[in-house]
Motif scaffolding. Structure first.
Motif, mmCIF file in Angstrom:
data_model
loop_
_atom_site.group_PDB
_atom_site.id
_atom_site.type_symbol
_atom_site.label_atom_id
_atom_site.label_comp_id
_atom_site.label_asym_id
_atom_site.label_seq_id
_atom_site.Cartn_x
_atom_site.Cartn_y
_atom_site.Cartn_z
ATOM 1 N N ASP A 19 16.143 -7.961 13.274
ATOM 2 C CA ASP A 19 16.448 -6.730 13.987
ATOM 3 C C ASP A 19 15.574 -5.616 13.413
ATOM 4 O O ASP A 19 15.779 -5.196 12.271
ATOM 5 N N PRO A 20 14.569 -5.128 14.158
ATOM 6 C CA PRO A 20 13.654 -4.122 13.622
ATOM 7 C C PRO A 20 14.338 -2.822 13.226
ATOM 8 O O PRO A 20 13.857 -2.090 12.369
ATOM 9 N N GLU A 21 15.501 -2.531 13.816
ATOM 10 C CA GLU A 21 16.233 -1.309 13.483
ATOM 11 C C GLU A 21 16.851 -1.375 12.086
ATOM 12 O O GLU A 21 17.144 -0.357 11.486
ATOM 13 N N ARG A 22 17.058 -2.575 11.570
ATOM 14 C CA ARG A 22 17.706 -2.733 10.269
ATOM 15 C C ARG A 22 16.702 -2.813 9.127
ATOM 16 O O ARG A 22 17.092 -2.734 7.968
ATOM 17 N N VAL A 23 15.427 -3.000 9.417
ATOM 18 C CA VAL A 23 14.423 -3.128 8.363
ATOM 19 C C VAL A 23 13.994 -1.743 7.906
ATOM 20 O O VAL A 23 13.473 -0.943 8.673
ATOM 21 N N ARG A 24 14.239 -1.470 6.643
ATOM 22 C CA ARG A 24 13.868 -0.177 6.063
ATOM 23 C C ARG A 24 12.763 -0.320 5.030
ATOM 24 O O ARG A 24 11.969 0.575 4.846
ATOM 25 N N VAL A 25 12.738 -1.456 4.328
ATOM 26 C CA VAL A 25 11.738 -1.673 3.283
ATOM 27 C C VAL A 25 11.235 -3.107 3.372
ATOM 28 O O VAL A 25 12.025 -4.051 3.455
ATOM 29 N N ILE A 26 9.934 -3.247 3.344
ATOM 30 C CA ILE A 26 9.292 -4.559 3.408
ATOM 31 C C ILE A 26 8.548 -4.796 2.103
ATOM 32 O O ILE A 26 7.783 -3.938 1.653
ATOM 33 N N LEU A 27 8.765 -5.954 1.508
ATOM 34 C CA LEU A 27 7.965 -6.399 0.368
ATOM 35 C C LEU A 27 6.919 -7.342 0.928
ATOM 36 O O LEU A 27 7.258 -8.344 1.570
ATOM 37 N N ALA A 28 5.654 -7.014 0.729
ATOM 38 C CA ALA A 28 4.561 -7.813 1.283
ATOM 39 C C ALA A 28 3.765 -8.453 0.146
ATOM 40 O O ALA A 28 3.409 -7.775 -0.818
ATOM 41 N N LEU A 29 3.480 -9.751 0.270
ATOM 42 C CA LEU A 29 2.732 -10.502 -0.736
ATOM 43 C C LEU A 29 1.438 -11.038 -0.129
ATOM 44 O O LEU A 29 1.424 -11.488 1.018
ATOM 45 N N GLU A 30 0.368 -11.002 -0.914
ATOM 46 C CA GLU A 30 -0.940 -11.471 -0.447
ATOM 47 C C GLU A 30 -1.612 -12.242 -1.580
ATOM 48 O O GLU A 30 -1.853 -11.696 -2.642
ATOM 49 N N THR A 31 -1.894 -13.534 -1.337
ATOM 50 C CA THR A 31 -2.557 -14.380 -2.340
ATOM 51 C C THR A 31 -3.566 -15.311 -1.680
ATOM 52 O O THR A 31 -3.710 -16.453 -2.099
ATOM 53 N N SER A 32 -4.258 -14.851 -0.663
ATOM 54 C CA SER A 32 -5.122 -15.755 0.102
ATOM 55 C C SER A 32 -6.403 -16.153 -0.614
ATOM 56 O O SER A 32 -7.009 -17.160 -0.260
ATOM 57 N N CYS A 33 -6.822 -15.388 -1.605
ATOM 58 C CA CYS A 33 -8.050 -15.728 -2.327
ATOM 59 C C CYS A 33 -7.818 -15.526 -3.823
ATOM 60 O O CYS A 33 -7.032 -16.236 -4.426
ATOM 61 N N ALA A 66 2.944 -5.234 -2.094
ATOM 62 C CA ALA A 66 3.096 -3.861 -1.622
ATOM 63 C C ALA A 66 4.509 -3.679 -1.108
ATOM 64 O O ALA A 66 5.164 -4.641 -0.690
ATOM 65 N N VAL A 67 4.959 -2.452 -1.152
ATOM 66 C CA VAL A 67 6.227 -2.089 -0.535
ATOM 67 C C VAL A 67 5.881 -1.073 0.541
ATOM 68 O O VAL A 67 5.257 -0.046 0.261
ATOM 69 N N VAL A 68 6.247 -1.403 1.781
ATOM 70 C CA VAL A 68 5.939 -0.534 2.919
ATOM 71 C C VAL A 68 7.184 -0.370 3.776
ATOM 72 O O VAL A 68 8.104 -1.179 3.721
ATOM 73 N N THR A 69 7.170 0.684 4.569
ATOM 74 C CA THR A 69 8.249 0.900 5.529
ATOM 75 C C THR A 69 7.738 0.471 6.905
ATOM 76 O O THR A 69 6.523 0.412 7.135
ATOM 77 N N PRO A 70 8.633 0.153 7.829
ATOM 78 C CA PRO A 70 8.199 -0.264 9.155
ATOM 79 C C PRO A 70 7.354 0.781 9.890
ATOM 80 O O PRO A 70 6.573 0.445 10.762
ATOM 81 N N ASP A 71 7.503 2.066 9.524
ATOM 82 C CA ASP A 71 6.711 3.091 10.193
ATOM 83 C C ASP A 71 5.351 3.305 9.521
ATOM 84 O O ASP A 71 4.620 4.226 9.880
ATOM 85 N N LEU A 116 13.042 -7.320 4.111
ATOM 86 C CA LEU A 116 12.174 -8.345 4.681
ATOM 87 C C LEU A 116 11.074 -8.649 3.677
ATOM 88 O O LEU A 116 10.567 -7.736 3.017
ATOM 89 N N VAL A 117 10.706 -9.926 3.567
ATOM 90 C CA VAL A 117 9.573 -10.315 2.745
ATOM 91 C C VAL A 117 8.486 -10.825 3.687
ATOM 92 O O VAL A 117 8.710 -11.767 4.452
ATOM 93 N N ALA A 118 7.324 -10.182 3.651
ATOM 94 C CA ALA A 118 6.180 -10.609 4.447
ATOM 95 C C ALA A 118 5.183 -11.284 3.514
ATOM 96 O O ALA A 118 5.031 -10.865 2.366
ATOM 97 N N VAL A 119 4.505 -12.311 4.008
ATOM 98 C CA VAL A 119 3.583 -13.048 3.150
ATOM 99 C C VAL A 119 2.422 -13.597 3.967
ATOM 100 O O VAL A 119 2.599 -14.052 5.089
ATOM 101 N N THR A 120 1.244 -13.527 3.382
ATOM 102 C CA THR A 120 0.069 -14.106 4.020
ATOM 103 C C THR A 120 0.234 -15.617 4.077
ATOM 104 O O THR A 120 0.511 -16.260 3.069
#
Length: 177
Positions: free
Chosen positions: A9-23, A29-34, A87-91
């Motif tokens: 539910d996009p309305e409930r996401v306030r903080v996203i933890l994003a991970l990147e390890t492709s290389c 990073a910590v980002v907000t949906p906006d 939410l946890v986002a990951v490459t």
């Protein structure tokens, strides 16, 4: 309630933890949906120059050593505790398979431990989406040319939503190569 493609539910996401390890960079990073970047931590390995390029086995071992500290640092800089993440986002690719596995396994572990959804992100599509991050996001329409490592993507972006038109792409073949 409306839910996105990943069932979140996009309305409930306030903080996203994003991970990147492709290389060879271990990133969190910590980002907000906006698009507000609350923190962005990059740990560059810097050990590959002596080999003339990134050595996948060395890169993945360094990711294993660094990922916990990088995540902790990103959360600390953002002033966010892990239970506050929505939410946890990951490459998920493209990239070095063993390096990607470290990020994906970490994301899945954090998500399972805290009952969070995981959003897999295509590395190249993530570069396109980064154009919408603050403090000065791009205004569509625009063309996006991504040349990341040996991968190339050319996309037409008409709005800030999740969709864009891929005009051309190549994996393991740099633009003009």
């Amino acid at each position: 309630m409306a839910h996105g493609r990943d069932g979140v539910d996009p309305e409930r996401v306030r903080v996203i933890l994003a991970l990147e390890t492709s290389c060879d960079d271990t990133c969190a990073a910590v980002v907000t949906p906006d698009g507000e970047i609350r923190s962005n931590v990059i740990s560059s390995q810097g050990v590959h120059d002596r080999y003339g390029g990134v050595v996948p086995e060395i890169a993945s071992r360094h990711h294993l050593e660094l990922i916990g500290d990088v995540v902790d640092d990103a959360l600390s800089r953002a002033g966010v505790l892990l239970p506050s993440v929505d939410l946890v986002a990951v490459t998920c690719g493209p990239g070095l398979v063993a390096a990607l596995l470290v990020g994906v396994a970490t994301a899945k572990g954090l998500a399972a431990a805290h009952q969070l959804p995981v959003a897999p992100v295509d590395h190249l599509h993530g570069h396109v989406a980064a154009a919408f991050l603050g403090p000065e996001p791009f205004e569509p329409p625009f063309l996006s040319l991504i040349a990341s490592g040996g991968h190339t993507l050319l996309a037409r972006v008409d709005d800030p939503g999740p969709g864009f038109e891929v005009i051309g792409q190549a994996l393991d073949d740099a633009s003009g190569g």
